[in-house]
Design an enzyme around this catalytic site. Structure first.
Site, PDB file in Angstrom:
ATOM      1  N   THR A 168       0.853  -1.194   0.000  1.00  0.00           N
ATOM      2  CA  THR A 168       0.000   0.000   0.000  1.00  0.00           C
ATOM      3  C   THR A 168       0.890   1.244   0.000  1.00  0.00           C
ATOM      4  O   THR A 168       1.253   1.737  -1.058  1.00  0.00           O
ATOM      5  CB  THR A 168      -0.972  -0.010   1.192  1.00  0.00           C
ATOM      6  OG1 THR A 168      -0.247  -0.293   2.399  1.00  0.00           O
ATOM      7  CG2 THR A 168      -2.052  -1.061   0.989  1.00  0.00           C
TER       8      THR A 168
ATOM      9  N   THR B 224       1.718  -3.601  11.837  1.00  0.00           N
ATOM     10  CA  THR B 224       0.787  -3.544  10.707  1.00  0.00           C
ATOM     11  C   THR B 224       1.518  -4.049   9.478  1.00  0.00           C
ATOM     12  O   THR B 224       2.303  -3.339   8.881  1.00  0.00           O
ATOM     13  CB  THR B 224       0.307  -2.113  10.458  1.00  0.00           C
ATOM     14  OG1 THR B 224      -0.376  -1.691  11.622  1.00  0.00           O
ATOM     15  CG2 THR B 224      -0.667  -2.061   9.303  1.00  0.00           C
TER      16      THR B 224
ATOM     17  N   ASN C 155       0.512  10.491   6.824  1.00  0.00           N
ATOM     18  CA  ASN C 155      -0.638  10.016   7.575  1.00  0.00           C
ATOM     19  C   ASN C 155      -1.728  11.069   7.738  1.00  0.00           C
ATOM     20  O   ASN C 155      -2.897  10.718   7.935  1.00  0.00           O
ATOM     21  CB  ASN C 155      -0.173   9.477   8.931  1.00  0.00           C
ATOM     22  CG  ASN C 155       0.465   8.111   8.778  1.00  0.00           C
ATOM     23  OD1 ASN C 155      -0.227   7.112   8.640  1.00  0.00           O
ATOM     24  ND2 ASN C 155       1.779   8.084   8.758  1.00  0.00           N
TER      25      ASN C 155
ATOM     26  N   THR D 152      -7.377  11.161   2.245  1.00  0.00           N
ATOM     27  CA  THR D 152      -7.841  12.319   1.466  1.00  0.00           C
ATOM     28  C   THR D 152      -6.957  12.563   0.252  1.00  0.00           C
ATOM     29  O   THR D 152      -7.269  13.386  -0.581  1.00  0.00           O
ATOM     30  CB  THR D 152      -7.839  13.592   2.330  1.00  0.00           C
ATOM     31  OG1 THR D 152      -6.538  13.804   2.869  1.00  0.00           O
ATOM     32  CG2 THR D 152      -8.850  13.454   3.446  1.00  0.00           C
TER      33      THR D 152
END
Length: 413
Positions: free
Chosen positions: A154, A191, A408, A413
């Site tokens: 990602t 993560t 972050n 957005t």
């Protein structure tokens, strides 16, 4: 000297594995976003998953599957939507993913494990995934590991892959791995997603024990920002296609295989920490002199995860006081009179006393690491001794830069 050698091929380096990665359209960016790892025959599966109480559907699905039966043929991973916090419909989507892939591969849905990564609260775009599965299955190949590694990332800047080979009973045995992770990285678990393949034959219980210990020495020793997520999964397959004798009990063969498995996990964990969001260098903290390995690892994790230590390193400031402070608040009891701190080759504290050092040279050392070439000279080494005990441990992190906040702050957005 290591009893193995690095080879190419990632998760398809071990015998009997294929992989694929395609652009299905799940990511708004138009980058690859759907990956498949396939074993030619049944594989023993083991897993380590997030400890977060808010979990993605794929995590609960995999836990249930592995508790029922540790036999697997395929791992399906989508990127773009985390399918976490999506309620009963997200669970239904996970079950449908396994069902659809099982039909495409002509295998039982129970033989499919799942992983997802992306934005929390967003369901998988099932219409897109349904249409893409035939293309994904058609793309699997013996050389598909790199494509799969690219399809699971990602915010990562680079894919993460490794393969190692050793010999057992005069036959080659291989372990390969791919991983993703860049932000929300902290132990238990970070993560991250990591998939490991192996062609040795190992009993399910022993394979799970090996993987759990390897995770504790690797993925549970990295930190970027102190956050863990909802989807963290480490899944390892062993299909026995090396045709070496089955490893069913602890012993020399098990030790050799576990050492190589741990090395694969450490490499991937370091790659995640090195690729931390906004990072300019890798931080490696080694602690010695502790009462036991667990205590040493705890001190190392605390130092690597300190925002003050990470900020100082980003500022190229050899402020050893922040390292001392982090060690002292780790929860491990030690006598500060035994404390020694080194930054690279610079001794900054010895036997609890400050030591004069060349601050300009230490600053230059930090600058050199920040300018270092990826995977070569980009590591800031911190060595800490807290006594004379046998316990040693390592942890890995990265510096904390302005770009971390920017990345972050603008994530959705």
């Amino acid at each position: 000297m290591a009893d193995w050698q690095e080879i190419s091929g990632g998760v398809t380096a071990p015998r009997g594995y294929q992989a694929a990665g395609i652009t299905a359209g799940l990511k708004p960016s138009g980058l690859p976003d759907l990956a498949l790892i396939l074993s030619e025959g049944d594989a023993i599966a083991a897993g380590v998953f997030t400890t977060n109480q808010v979990r993605a559907a794929c995590v609960d699905y995999c836990r249930q599957r592995l508790q029922a039966k540790a036999i697997t043929r395929a791992i399906l991973c989508n990127a773009g939507q985390a399918n976490a916090g999506t309620g009963t419909q997200g669970w239904a989507d996970a079950l449908e993913c396994a069902q659809l892939l099982g039909e495409q591969l002509n295998i039982a849905p129970e033989s499919v494990l799942l992983a997802s990564t992306g934005v929390i609260g967003q369901r998988i775009k099932m219409e897109i995934l349904r249409a893409a599965l035939p293309q994904l299955v058609a793309a699997v190949s013996d050389t598909g590991s790199d494509a799969a590694a690219k399809a699971i990332i990602t915010t990562d800047l680079v894919p993460k892959t490794i393969a190692l080979e050793t010999t057992l009973h005069d036959r080659p045995v291989r372990i390969g791995g791919i991983a993703k992770g860049s932000g929300m990285i902290h132990p238990n678990m970070a993560t991250m997603l990591a998939f490991v393949t192996c062609d040795a034959a190992v009993s399910p219980h022993l394979w799970q024990q090996m993987l759990s210990r390897a995770a504790d020495r690797s993925f549970n020793q990295i930190t970027v920002d102190g956050d863990t997520s909802t989807n963290d999964s480490l899944i390892a397959l062993a299909n026995g296609m090396s045709r070496t004798p089955a490893i069913t009990d602890p012993g020399p063969d098990a030790d050799k295989l576990e050492a190589m498995l741990t090395e694969v996990c450490i490499y991937l964990a370091q790659a995640i920490a090195r690729d931390g969001e906004g990072a300019t260098c890798l931080i490696e903290v080694e602690v010695s002199g502790a009462e036991d390995e667990k205590s040493a690892c705890q001190v190392a994790r605390t130092i690597a995860g300190s925002s003050l230590v990470k900020s100082a390193i980003f500022g190229r400031d050899p402020n050893w006081g922040r390292i001392a402070g982090a060690a002292g608040r780790s929860g491990v009891i030690f006598d500060q009179e035994d404390l020694q701190i080194k930054l690279g080759d610079f001794v900054m504290m010895d036997r609890g006393q400050p030591v004069a050092f060349d601050r300009t040279a230490a600053n230059a050392y930090l600058k050199q690491a920040a300018a270092g070439e990826y995977l070569k000279s980009d590591t800031v080494a911190i060595s800490v001794s807290i006594g004379s005990g046998p316990g040693r441990g390592k942890a890995w992190g990265c510096d904390l830069s302005y770009d971390y906040v920017k990345i972050n702050a603008e994530y959705t957005t």
